[in-house]
Design a protein around this motif. Structure first.
Motif, PDB file in Angstrom:
ATOM      1  N   VAL A  61       4.404  20.578 -26.521  1.00 23.88           N
ATOM      2  CA  VAL A  61       4.044  21.692 -27.572  1.00 23.88           C
ATOM      3  C   VAL A  61       4.963  22.878 -27.165  1.00 23.88           C
ATOM      4  CG1 VAL A  61       2.263  23.212 -28.653  1.00 23.88           C
ATOM      5  CG2 VAL A  61       1.865  20.884 -28.296  1.00 23.88           C
ATOM      6  N   PHE A  62       5.204  23.577 -26.063  1.00 20.43           N
ATOM      7  CA  PHE A  62       5.591  24.338 -25.566  1.00 20.43           C
ATOM      8  C   PHE A  62       7.106  24.056 -25.798  1.00 20.43           C
ATOM      9  CE2 PHE A  62       7.951  26.717 -22.315  1.00 20.43           C
ATOM     10  CZ  PHE A  62       7.644  27.984 -22.574  1.00 20.43           C
ATOM     11  N   ALA A  63       7.568  22.992 -25.278  1.00 23.09           N
ATOM     12  CA  ALA A  63       9.006  22.707 -25.596  1.00 23.09           C
ATOM     13  C   ALA A  63       9.450  22.527 -26.835  1.00 23.09           C
ATOM     14  CB  ALA A  63       9.118  21.291 -24.745  1.00 23.09           C
ATOM     15  N   SER A  64       8.761  22.016 -27.785  1.00 23.11           N
ATOM     16  CA  SER A  64       9.012  21.835 -29.256  1.00 23.11           C
ATOM     17  C   SER A  64       9.246  23.081 -29.764  1.00 23.11           C
ATOM     18  CB  SER A  64       7.961  21.163 -29.881  1.00 23.11           C
ATOM     19  OG  SER A  64       7.047  21.811 -30.336  1.00 23.11           O
ATOM     20  N   ILE A  65       8.392  24.221 -29.509  1.00 16.61           N
ATOM     21  CA  ILE A  65       8.681  25.519 -30.061  1.00 16.61           C
ATOM     22  C   ILE A  65       9.557  26.360 -29.331  1.00 16.61           C
ATOM     23  CG2 ILE A  65       7.264  28.094 -30.129  1.00 16.61           C
ATOM     24  CD1 ILE A  65       4.439  26.573 -30.183  1.00 16.61           C
ATOM     25  N   LEU A  66       9.844  26.298 -28.222  1.00 13.86           N
ATOM     26  CA  LEU A  66      10.941  26.985 -27.654  1.00 13.86           C
ATOM     27  C   LEU A  66      12.309  26.211 -28.012  1.00 13.86           C
ATOM     28  CD1 LEU A  66      11.591  29.001 -25.064  1.00 13.86           C
ATOM     29  CD2 LEU A  66      11.830  26.802 -23.684  1.00 13.86           C
ATOM     30  N   CYS A  67      12.294  25.034 -28.079  1.00 15.91           N
ATOM     31  CA  CYS A  67      13.786  24.389 -28.518  1.00 15.91           C
ATOM     32  C   CYS A  67      13.789  24.757 -29.957  1.00 15.91           C
ATOM     33  CB  CYS A  67      13.684  22.961 -28.227  1.00 15.91           C
ATOM     34  SG  CYS A  67      13.416  22.238 -26.709  1.00 15.91           S
ATOM     35  N   LYS A  68      12.804  24.587 -30.862  1.00  7.92           N
ATOM     36  CA  LYS A  68      12.965  24.827 -32.304  1.00  7.92           C
ATOM     37  C   LYS A  68      13.820  26.302 -32.477  1.00  7.92           C
ATOM     38  CE  LYS A  68       9.864  22.356 -34.337  1.00  7.92           C
ATOM     39  NZ  LYS A  68       8.418  21.997 -34.656  1.00  7.92           N
ATOM     40  N   GLU A  69      12.972  27.263 -31.882  1.00  2.61           N
ATOM     41  CA  GLU A  69      13.089  28.700 -32.237  1.00  2.61           C
ATOM     42  C   GLU A  69      14.306  29.327 -31.381  1.00  2.61           C
ATOM     43  OE1 GLU A  69      10.023  31.309 -32.876  1.00  2.61           O
ATOM     44  OE2 GLU A  69       8.713  29.736 -33.732  1.00  2.61           O
ATOM     45  N   LYS A 122      17.821   9.049 -34.868  1.00  5.65           N
ATOM     46  CA  LYS A 122      18.191   9.765 -35.996  1.00  5.65           C
ATOM     47  C   LYS A 122      17.372  11.059 -36.308  1.00  5.65           C
ATOM     48  CE  LYS A 122      20.074   5.826 -38.612  1.00  5.65           C
ATOM     49  NZ  LYS A 122      19.740   4.896 -39.448  1.00  5.65           N
ATOM     50  N   ILE A 123      16.186  10.782 -35.435  1.00  4.19           N
ATOM     51  CA  ILE A 123      15.213  12.170 -35.630  1.00  4.19           C
ATOM     52  C   ILE A 123      15.725  13.241 -34.853  1.00  4.19           C
ATOM     53  CG2 ILE A 123      12.618  12.693 -35.169  1.00  4.19           C
ATOM     54  CD1 ILE A 123      11.993   9.761 -35.130  1.00  4.19           C
ATOM     55  N   PRO A 124      15.958  14.398 -35.549  1.00  5.24           N
ATOM     56  CA  PRO A 124      16.181  15.607 -34.597  1.00  5.24           C
ATOM     57  C   PRO A 124      15.341  15.961 -33.590  1.00  5.24           C
ATOM     58  CG  PRO A 124      15.862  16.025 -37.311  1.00  5.24           C
ATOM     59  CD  PRO A 124      15.341  14.698 -36.815  1.00  5.24           C
ATOM     60  N   GLY A 125      16.012  16.401 -32.472  1.00  2.00           N
ATOM     61  CA  GLY A 125      15.026  16.764 -31.295  1.00  2.00           C
ATOM     62  C   GLY A 125      14.341  15.841 -30.639  1.00  2.00           C
ATOM     63  N   VAL A 185       4.273  18.753 -35.485  1.00  2.00           N
ATOM     64  CA  VAL A 185       4.743  19.819 -34.435  1.00  2.00           C
ATOM     65  C   VAL A 185       6.003  19.203 -33.732  1.00  2.00           C
ATOM     66  CG1 VAL A 185       4.200  20.781 -32.601  1.00  2.00           C
ATOM     67  CG2 VAL A 185       2.489  20.748 -34.169  1.00  2.00           C
ATOM     68  N   ASP A 186       5.951  18.078 -33.443  1.00  2.00           N
ATOM     69  CA  ASP A 186       6.922  17.508 -32.441  1.00  2.00           C
ATOM     70  C   ASP A 186       7.123  15.966 -32.518  1.00  2.00           C
ATOM     71  OD1 ASP A 186       8.982  17.682 -30.316  1.00  2.00           O
ATOM     72  OD2 ASP A 186       7.582  17.081 -28.911  1.00  2.00           O
TER      73      ASP A 186
END
Ligand SMILES: [Zn+2]
Length: 239
Positions: free
Chosen positions: A108-116, A174-177, A200-201
């Motif tokens: 969850v932390f990685a997805s927020i950090l990477c996205k933002e 093909k899925i981003p991230g 979320v991720d």
């Protein structure tokens, strides 16, 4: 060398705490390969499981589990197991469950950090009490990280399901991230295992996770370290 492909039960059911198994091979008296296992081998930043392998009334403690040339090897604390033995395996569930909660929190932390921020993860190490995260990022200070920890905690309190399943590699890529590790190349296999935290991720991942974010609990920032722009480091733990 013949590599035995153990049926890795933890991949489909992270909540299995016990299983029966047959000993496939034993090296140097203490490196044991089983036909199926609940023990997670060290990998992807997640430490190995510990627990017991029991033959009749004989208890062998599992002190380390690793993957060597694709084979899952359980190191036990003493000799005595032999090929063909029928055994019963039990996980140190308290340790594993903490690691599952840490692993899901880390996603969850990685997805927020990477996205933002567009940061890429350059390393991570889950522990029972402490999680370490390395990433590449230009803008970097404690306030920014506190902000992303707060955002992570907003999600960790919620009833959000976590699922895992396999997808053909071509479709998954093909899925981003889907791959967040800077240096990670997806393994040369036809299917990738995906961990999906609803809305979320989605990440390609071989680890064990809890099935709902409300099981995780909240996290707090312990400390930050600056090891250069490709290695910003943050430590967090459960509250
Ligand atoms: Zn992971």
């Amino acid at each position: 060398m013949v590599v035995y492909m153990t049926n890795a039960l933890y991949l489909s059911d992270s909540y299995l705490k016990e299983c029966n198994a047959t000993v496939v091979s034993v090296k140097e008296g203490k490196y044991v390969v089983l036909d199926q296992t609940i023990f997670y081998p060290k990998g992807g930043g997640q430490p190995w499981d510990t627990g017991k392998i029991v033959k009749s009334n004989d208890v062998f403690n599992v002190v380390y589990v690793g993957k060597f040339s694709g084979e899952i090897s359980h190191e036990v604390d003493r000799a005595g197991l032999e090929e063909g033995d029928r055994v019963h395996c039990t996980l140190n569930w308290e340790r594993r469950y903490k690691l599952m909660r840490s692993h899901t929190a880390a996603h969850v932390f990685a997805s927020i950090l990477c996205k933002e921020t567009g940061a890429l993860i350059t390393g991570n190490q889950l522990g029972e009490d402490k999680i370490r995260f390395d990433f590449s990022l230009e803008e970097y200070n404690r306030e920014i990280l506190e902000h992303y920890i707060d955002k992570t905690n907003e999600l960790l309190g919620k009833d959000i399901p976590v699922k895992w399943y396999e997808l053909p590699k071509e479709e998954a890529m093909k899925i981003p991230g889907i791959v967040k590790m800077a240096a990670a190349l997806p393994p040369d296999i036809p299917n990738l295992r995906i961990i999906e935290i609803a809305n979320v991720d989605k990440q390609a991942d071989g680890g064990t996770h809890v099935k709902n974010l409300k099981e995780v609990g909240h996290i707090r920032l312990l400390k930050t370290e600056n090891k250069g722009k490709n290695n910003r480091r943050v430590y967090f733990s459960f509250v």
